[in-house]
Write a protein that holds these residues in place. Structure first.
Motif, PDB file in Angstrom:
ATOM      1  N   LYS A 539      38.149  12.803 140.495  1.00 28.20           N
ATOM      2  CA  LYS A 539      39.270  13.568 141.044  1.00 28.20           C
ATOM      3  C   LYS A 539      39.678  12.939 142.373  1.00 28.20           C
ATOM      4  O   LYS A 539      38.932  12.984 143.343  1.00 28.20           O
ATOM      5  CB  LYS A 539      38.861  15.025 141.258  1.00 28.20           C
ATOM      6  N   ALA A 540      40.845  12.356 142.424  1.00 34.13           N
ATOM      7  CA  ALA A 540      41.286  11.648 143.627  1.00 34.13           C
ATOM      8  C   ALA A 540      41.716  12.590 144.746  1.00 34.13           C
ATOM      9  O   ALA A 540      41.912  12.165 145.874  1.00 34.13           O
ATOM     10  CB  ALA A 540      42.452  10.710 143.284  1.00 34.13           C
ATOM     11  N   THR A 541      41.870  13.870 144.433  1.00 27.23           N
ATOM     12  CA  THR A 541      42.365  14.813 145.419  1.00 27.23           C
ATOM     13  C   THR A 541      41.424  14.948 146.616  1.00 27.23           C
ATOM     14  O   THR A 541      40.208  14.764 146.497  1.00 27.23           O
ATOM     15  CB  THR A 541      42.571  16.205 144.785  1.00 27.23           C
ATOM     16  N   LYS A 542      42.003  15.264 147.763  1.00 24.95           N
ATOM     17  CA  LYS A 542      41.208  15.520 148.958  1.00 24.95           C
ATOM     18  C   LYS A 542      41.319  16.980 149.358  1.00 24.95           C
ATOM     19  O   LYS A 542      41.259  17.330 150.540  1.00 24.95           O
ATOM     20  CB  LYS A 542      41.649  14.603 150.097  1.00 24.95           C
ATOM     21  N   ASP A 543      41.461  17.839 148.347  1.00 23.52           N
ATOM     22  CA  ASP A 543      41.422  19.272 148.606  1.00 23.52           C
ATOM     23  C   ASP A 543      40.074  19.622 149.234  1.00 23.52           C
ATOM     24  O   ASP A 543      39.049  19.020 148.915  1.00 23.52           O
ATOM     25  CB  ASP A 543      41.584  20.065 147.302  1.00 23.52           C
ATOM     26  N   LYS A 544      40.077  20.617 150.077  1.00 19.44           N
ATOM     27  CA  LYS A 544      38.888  20.980 150.840  1.00 19.44           C
ATOM     28  C   LYS A 544      37.695  21.274 149.926  1.00 19.44           C
ATOM     29  O   LYS A 544      36.588  20.780 150.165  1.00 19.44           O
ATOM     30  CB  LYS A 544      39.192  22.194 151.713  1.00 19.44           C
ATOM     31  N   ASN A 545      37.909  22.065 148.875  1.00 18.99           N
ATOM     32  CA  ASN A 545      36.770  22.429 148.014  1.00 18.99           C
ATOM     33  C   ASN A 545      36.197  21.214 147.287  1.00 18.99           C
ATOM     34  O   ASN A 545      34.991  21.111 147.080  1.00 18.99           O
ATOM     35  CB  ASN A 545      37.191  23.510 147.017  1.00 18.99           C
TER      36      ASN A 545
END
Length: 571
Positions: A539-545
């Motif tokens: 998952k490339a996202t840098k969402d906090k969770n």
């Protein structure tokens, strides 16, 4: 009495002392007979000093050996440093600073210098200092490229020895000729030293006038840049060399055609009673026209308009001007193809047209640091400034300077898995800022770069950046090629945050590298509660969770690995 005893000891053990010195020096290697004699003299001085200082409580042989080893090692280090400086100063002005364009150090030196000799110590102090500053600004790989070019190694051999592919090699060569690197060869040293001297003191001058407009020729802009009065290195400003060759060529074409170009935006700030003019908008225009005027590059073949029309006086066979019946010079129109041409290769008429071209200037007056930060961000709204470059304008001048300083450390330039282009487009700044945030404020992680920078500005301290700089310095000493690529622009903040937690519990940094080595080999696929790091990192996202899950997973892997090592050591 003690001195007499020690003198007797020396007389009885002179041969032994010489053997001790030989043993220490043998570890240095490559020492001439003259150097041996010098080191024996130093050893005797150490012995005399010990005779006066020795209190009889320590083992004399061990004490003597330790003192000799420290003194001789210090002396050898000092001599090697002088030798490296001397070697670096024997630099040919024909040393290439680029790829296949043929540019050399000599090409970048102002015409006012008469540099026939190749030994810098025989040149004037100013030129010496320019070369020293140029080489000190290069990375290790870039210095190696220049040194190998000086040794007349072929491009293929240089790439083989440094393990560079064609793209990497050309990226390094472009940086060798970048504005920030080359300008140190052209800058007025005295002007730079005047500005740098002492503590910066802002002027108390107050004026009701907020801005003014005027015109400034290309040659006047270049002169101010040489004197370091017109500055392009504000901590909040993005780097130079953002444009492609075609964009540079189109700028040159527009100037030679006399086409109108959007105004340059400057801001005046008085420092130590010297008026410094910071560029706020138009940095790429200024730096690229400056580098072209200094023969820094050739015009690209991929430009919109390459045939430039100009007017020149008609001359007869003897080279004298031809006049009409009214006594006026006769002129004719000519066309010149500027593709593949340096500034010095243009006809004289076009060179004059280039240097006489006037830019419109809008200049803000008596600006504070906050004013400049505000205007830099404002003038880059809606323009092709990268997220990382734009984000750093939100972090504040003091922290921005620290971020740029850290990003120039050898770890990022030489050891991590970062691309050369990422130093130019501001990505490395993002890596540093994310890492400081992850190491200190992970619970308040922000996904958006601008929000992250604003948080750092409001909540971080200089100590946070100093501690991170220390972490990077420690990793520099132990990093290996097996794990260097883990520190890339995407995941670096995770490893730095993990290392920040590691140093709170451990003192042997090599254990951390051992964990990373095992992680790269197998642990990346190990599942915890049915999930591996590979699964999470897909998952490339840098969402906090997501970020917190990744870091928690890595901490668990590391703790288990270090625990197993501890048990194995006890067994």
């Amino acid at each position: 009495m003690m001195e007499e005893i020690l003198e007797a000891y020396y007389a009885d053990n002179a041969k032994k002392l010489r053997a001790v010195v030989n043993s220490i020096l043998s570890g240095f290697g490559g020492i001439s007979d003259k150097d041996y004699d010098d080191f024996y003299s130093i050893a005797n001085e150490v012995f005399v000093h010990i005779m006066r200082k020795y209190d009889g409580e320590q083992n004399f042989d061990g004490y003597l050996y330790a003192c000799l080893q420290n003194k001789l090692k210090t002396e050898m280090t000092a001599r090697n440093r002088k030798k490296r400086i001397a070697d670096r100063r024997v630099i040919s002005i024909d040393t290439p600073v680029g790829d296949d364009t043929g540019a050399t150090i000599g090409d970048m030196i102002p015409s006012g210098f008469d540099v026939e000799t190749v030994v810098l110590e025989e040149m004037d102090h100013m030129y010496n200092e320019r070369i020293e500053r140029y080489f000190s600004g290069l990375s290790l790989i870039q210095r190696q490229i220049v040194e190998m070019k000086m040794g007349e190694l072929s491009v293929s051999e240089i790439k083989r020895r440094l393990r560079l592919n064609e793209k990497q090699y050309r990226q390094h060569c472009r940086e060798l000729k970048s504005f920030d690197k080359i300008q140190v060869l052209l800058r007025d040293v005295d002007a730079v030293n005047q500005i740098k001297g002492g503590n910066l003191r802002m002027s108390d001058t107050v004026t009701m006038e907020k801005s003014k407009e005027y015109n400034l020729s290309v040659v006047s802009i270049a002169r101010k840049m040489d004197k370091h009065i017109l500055r392009f290195d504000h901590p909040l400003q993005r780097e130079a060399d953002q444009w492609s060759p075609a964009m540079k060529g189109n700028l040159i074409s527009d100037i030679l055609q006399g086409n109108p170009i959007p105004a340059l935006i400057f801001a005046e700030q008085v420092v130590n009673d010297v008026a410094i003019i910071w560029n706020l908008d138009g940095k790429q225009k200024c730096t690229n026209m400056y580098m072209y005027m200094k023969d820094g590059y050739k015009v690209s073949k991929n430009i919109r308009r390459f045939l430039i029309t100009y007017q020149t006086a008609v001359v007869d066979k003897a080279g004298k001007p031809v006049y009409d019946g009214n006594g006026f010079p006769v002129y004719e129109k000519k066309e010149f193809d500027i593709r593949g041409k340096k500034f010095s290769e243009l006809p004289e008429e076009l060179r004059e047209k280039f240097t006489d071209y006037s830019f419109k200037i809008t200049q803000y007056i008596n600006c504070s640091g906050e004013d400049i930060a505000y205007h830099i961000a404002r003038y880059n709204d809606g323009k092709p400034m990268s997220v990382s470059q734009k984000g750093i304008t939100r972090i504040g001048e003091e922290y921005a300077q620290m971020v740029k300083s850290i990003s120039n450390m050898a770890f990022f330039r030489e050891y991590g898995g970062y691309k050369v282009s990422e130093f130019r487009n501001g990505t490395i700044y993002r890596v540093v800022i994310e890492s400081v945030m992850a190491a200190n404020y992970i619970a308040d992680w922000k996904k958006k770069q601008e929000e992250l920078c604003e948080y750092i500005r409001e909540h971080a301290s200089c100590a946070d950046f100093e501690q991170f700089e220390n972490l990077v310095g420690r990793l520099e000493k132990v990093i290996t090629g097996q794990v260097a690529d883990l520190f890339n622009s995407r995941d670096s903040f995770l490893w730095f945050a993990l290392f920040a937690g590691f140093v709170e519990e451990e003192t042997d940094d090599k254990k951390f590298i051992a964990f990373l080595t095992e992680f790269a080999r197998s642990l990346h696929a190990k599942k915890i509660a049915g999930v591996s790091f590979d699964d999470l990192n897909g998952k490339a996202t840098k969402d906090k969770n997501v970020v917190i899950k990744k870091l928690s997973h890595l901490k668990t892997l590391m703790q288990e690995y270090l625990g197993k090592r501890a048990k194995a050591a006890c067994a």
